[in-house]
Write a protein that holds these residues in place. Structure first.
Motif, PDB file in Angstrom:
ATOM      1  N   LYS A 218       6.876   3.859  -0.690  1.00 56.21           N
ATOM      2  CA  LYS A 218       7.180   5.248  -0.374  1.00 56.21           C
ATOM      3  C   LYS A 218       7.740   5.973  -1.585  1.00 56.21           C
ATOM      4  O   LYS A 218       8.744   5.556  -2.149  1.00 56.21           O
ATOM      5  N   ARG A 219       7.072   7.042  -1.970  1.00 56.13           N
ATOM      6  CA  ARG A 219       7.605   7.937  -2.994  1.00 56.13           C
ATOM      7  C   ARG A 219       8.507   8.966  -2.315  1.00 56.13           C
ATOM      8  O   ARG A 219       8.342   9.235  -1.123  1.00 56.13           O
ATOM      9  N   PRO A 220       9.456   9.556  -3.033  1.00 50.30           N
ATOM     10  CA  PRO A 220      10.435  10.442  -2.396  1.00 50.30           C
ATOM     11  C   PRO A 220       9.833  11.563  -1.557  1.00 50.30           C
ATOM     12  O   PRO A 220      10.400  11.944  -0.537  1.00 50.30           O
ATOM     13  N   ARG A 221       8.687  12.103  -1.968  1.00 46.70           N
ATOM     14  CA  ARG A 221       8.119  13.228  -1.223  1.00 46.70           C
ATOM     15  C   ARG A 221       7.038  12.810  -0.227  1.00 46.70           C
ATOM     16  O   ARG A 221       6.470  13.669   0.464  1.00 46.70           O
ATOM     17  N   SER A 222       6.755  11.526  -0.128  1.00 44.39           N
ATOM     18  CA  SER A 222       5.730  11.081   0.819  1.00 44.39           C
ATOM     19  C   SER A 222       6.320  10.994   2.220  1.00 44.39           C
ATOM     20  O   SER A 222       7.499  10.673   2.393  1.00 44.39           O
ATOM     21  N   ARG A 223       5.506  11.282   3.221  1.00 44.34           N
ATOM     22  CA  ARG A 223       5.964  11.292   4.603  1.00 44.34           C
ATOM     23  C   ARG A 223       5.020  10.478   5.477  1.00 44.34           C
ATOM     24  O   ARG A 223       3.798  10.584   5.340  1.00 44.34           O
ATOM     25  N   PRO A 224       5.564   9.684   6.401  1.00 40.95           N
ATOM     26  CA  PRO A 224       4.695   8.968   7.332  1.00 40.95           C
ATOM     27  C   PRO A 224       4.056   9.924   8.328  1.00 40.95           C
ATOM     28  O   PRO A 224       4.729  10.794   8.895  1.00 40.95           O
ATOM     29  N   ARG A 225       2.763   9.775   8.508  1.00 39.00           N
ATOM     30  CA  ARG A 225       2.021  10.578   9.487  1.00 39.00           C
ATOM     31  C   ARG A 225       1.080   9.642  10.242  1.00 39.00           C
ATOM     32  O   ARG A 225      -0.141   9.746  10.150  1.00 39.00           O
ATOM     33  N   TYR A 226       1.671   8.731  10.990  1.00 43.45           N
ATOM     34  CA  TYR A 226       0.891   7.706  11.674  1.00 43.45           C
ATOM     35  C   TYR A 226       0.332   8.226  12.995  1.00 43.45           C
ATOM     36  O   TYR A 226       1.054   8.871  13.769  1.00 43.45           O
ATOM     37  N   PRO A 227      -0.930   7.922  13.286  1.00 45.31           N
ATOM     38  CA  PRO A 227      -1.428   8.148  14.646  1.00 45.31           C
ATOM     39  C   PRO A 227      -0.606   7.316  15.642  1.00 45.31           C
ATOM     40  O   PRO A 227       0.021   6.317  15.266  1.00 45.31           O
ATOM     41  N   ASP A 228      -0.621   7.718  16.893  1.00 47.79           N
ATOM     42  CA  ASP A 228       0.206   7.047  17.903  1.00 47.79           C
ATOM     43  C   ASP A 228      -0.065   5.548  17.975  1.00 47.79           C
ATOM     44  O   ASP A 228       0.867   4.746  18.089  1.00 47.79           O
TER      45      ASP A 228
ATOM     46  N   LEU B  37       0.833  -1.188   0.000  1.00 46.33           N
ATOM     47  CA  LEU B  37       0.000   0.000   0.000  1.00 46.33           C
ATOM     48  C   LEU B  37       0.873   1.244   0.000  1.00 46.33           C
ATOM     49  O   LEU B  37       2.027   1.213   0.440  1.00 46.33           O
ATOM     50  N   GLY B  38       0.330   2.332  -0.523  1.00 49.20           N
ATOM     51  CA  GLY B  38       1.068   3.575  -0.568  1.00 49.20           C
ATOM     52  C   GLY B  38       1.146   4.238   0.796  1.00 49.20           C
ATOM     53  O   GLY B  38       0.391   3.901   1.718  1.00 49.20           O
ATOM     54  N   GLN B  39       2.044   5.211   0.917  1.00 52.20           N
ATOM     55  CA  GLN B  39       2.212   5.884   2.205  1.00 52.20           C
ATOM     56  C   GLN B  39       0.939   6.604   2.633  1.00 52.20           C
ATOM     57  O   GLN B  39       0.575   6.581   3.809  1.00 52.20           O
ATOM     58  N   ASP B  40       0.228   7.232   1.700  1.00 51.10           N
ATOM     59  CA  ASP B  40      -1.006   7.931   2.065  1.00 51.10           C
ATOM     60  C   ASP B  40      -2.026   6.968   2.650  1.00 51.10           C
ATOM     61  O   ASP B  40      -2.703   7.287   3.642  1.00 51.10           O
ATOM     62  N   ALA B  41      -2.151   5.794   2.047  1.00 49.59           N
ATOM     63  CA  ALA B  41      -3.078   4.790   2.574  1.00 49.59           C
ATOM     64  C   ALA B  41      -2.614   4.285   3.938  1.00 49.59           C
ATOM     65  O   ALA B  41      -3.424   4.094   4.856  1.00 49.59           O
ATOM     66  N   ALA B  42      -1.307   4.077   4.087  1.00 48.05           N
ATOM     67  CA  ALA B  42      -0.772   3.617   5.366  1.00 48.05           C
ATOM     68  C   ALA B  42      -1.032   4.644   6.465  1.00 48.05           C
ATOM     69  O   ALA B  42      -1.304   4.282   7.621  1.00 48.05           O
ATOM     70  N   ASN B  43      -0.959   5.927   6.131  1.00 45.22           N
ATOM     71  CA  ASN B  43      -1.222   6.974   7.118  1.00 45.22           C
ATOM     72  C   ASN B  43      -2.653   6.922   7.640  1.00 45.22           C
ATOM     73  O   ASN B  43      -2.930   7.411   8.744  1.00 45.22           O
ATOM     74  N   GLN B  44      -3.554   6.336   6.856  1.00 39.72           N
ATOM     75  CA  GLN B  44      -4.967   6.243   7.237  1.00 39.72           C
ATOM     76  C   GLN B  44      -5.325   4.885   7.840  1.00 39.72           C
ATOM     77  O   GLN B  44      -6.505   4.567   8.012  1.00 39.72           O
ATOM     78  N   LEU B  45      -4.332   4.100   8.168  1.00 45.54           N
ATOM     79  CA  LEU B  45      -4.570   2.708   8.565  1.00 45.54           C
ATOM     80  C   LEU B  45      -5.501   2.590   9.775  1.00 45.54           C
ATOM     81  O   LEU B  45      -6.290   1.631   9.865  1.00 45.54           O
ATOM     82  N   ALA B  46      -5.440   3.527  10.684  1.00 42.07           N
ATOM     83  CA  ALA B  46      -6.278   3.451  11.883  1.00 42.07           C
ATOM     84  C   ALA B  46      -7.765   3.490  11.557  1.00 42.07           C
ATOM     85  O   ALA B  46      -8.591   3.061  12.371  1.00 42.07           O
ATOM     86  N   GLY B  47      -8.121   3.979  10.371  1.00 37.55           N
ATOM     87  CA  GLY B  47      -9.522   4.025   9.963  1.00 37.55           C
ATOM     88  C   GLY B  47      -9.990   2.773   9.242  1.00 37.55           C
ATOM     89  O   GLY B  47     -11.165   2.675   8.892  1.00 37.55           O
ATOM     90  N   TRP B  48      -9.077   1.831   9.016  1.00 36.33           N
ATOM     91  CA  TRP B  48      -9.442   0.605   8.315  1.00 36.33           C
ATOM     92  C   TRP B  48     -10.204  -0.327   9.253  1.00 36.33           C
ATOM     93  O   TRP B  48      -9.943  -0.385  10.466  1.00 36.33           O
TER      94      TRP B  48
END
Length: 215
Positions: free
Chosen positions: A132-142, A105-116
């Motif tokens: 991970k694309r070069p400009r994508s950043r992880p933004r994971y909930p705790d 899965l892409g980084q954007d989808a991974a960042n939303q994992l808590a909603g799955w």
């Protein structure tokens, strides 16, 4: 033979070269013999898709036709009800026995994992590979960050030693292409050629998808 099964899910609405290039790169890096692109039937996080599931499936099949190392998994389109990935992975796990299963899965989808739906259960069924694309950043909930941290795999080969439960990041080429942009171009009467396979664009035009006249 590598017994692992890798799955790359998405709406593919429509499929484009960004999807295809990411799939090709991750398939090569994982060195799996069974790499599947899996179109969502009824995405639970979207009210509507631009095209019906059977159209999205047909476009994906056209896009992958020249590439025998990449296949289409139809199970979410064929299954009734919302397309929850946890249910899909349960189905794949039953077929795979104790072989590794890898959810890409892409980084954007991974960042939303808590909603799955039942997201913690995913780790019992599959490894996660975050593309991970070069400009994508992880933004994971705790809660997600805490779940991922002890599961990090130091190498791709480590994913092949267990059936599920590990996490690995893999870099993929940044292609500034999005399905939303393609749909908007078509709705505005603009030409999206070279952003997606010619066979897919021909299918879109034949069936009047995404434009103001065809819906």
């Amino acid at each position: 033979m590598n017994r692992a099964t890798a799955v790359f899910g998405g709406t593919f609405d429509p499929v484009h070269y960004g999807h295809l290039r990411a799939a090709a790169e991750v398939s090569e890096k994982l060195d799996v013999d069974d790499f599947r692109l899996l179109p969502a039937g009824q995405p639970p996080h979207r009210d509507l898709t631009g095209a019906e599931a059977y159209h999205r499936l047909a476009m994906l099949e056209l896009a992958l036709a020249p590439y025998p190392d990449l296949t289409v998994d139809e199970r979410e389109v064929r299954r009734e009800g919302p397309s929850y990935m946890v249910e899909t992975l349960h189905s794949i796990r039953r077929e795979s026995a104790d072989a590794p299963v890898i959810l890409c899965l892409g980084q954007d989808a991974a960042n939303q994992l808590a909603g799955w739906h039942r997201w913690r259960e995913l780790f019992e069924l599959a490894h996660l590979v975050v593309m991970k694309r070069p400009r994508s950043r992880p933004r994971y909930p705790d809660a997600v960050a805490r779940e991922l941290a002890p599961r990090r795999a130091r190498s791709t080969a480590a994913l092949m030693n267990e059936p599920a439960g590990r996490v690995r990041n893999l870099e993929v080429t940044q292609l500034a292409i999005s399905s939303t942009d393609i749909r908007n171009r078509l709705a505005a009467g603009r030409d999206p050629r070279f952003l997606l396979p010619a066979t897919v664009l021909a299918y879109i035009r034949k069936h009047g998808l995404y434009d103001a006249r065809g819906g």
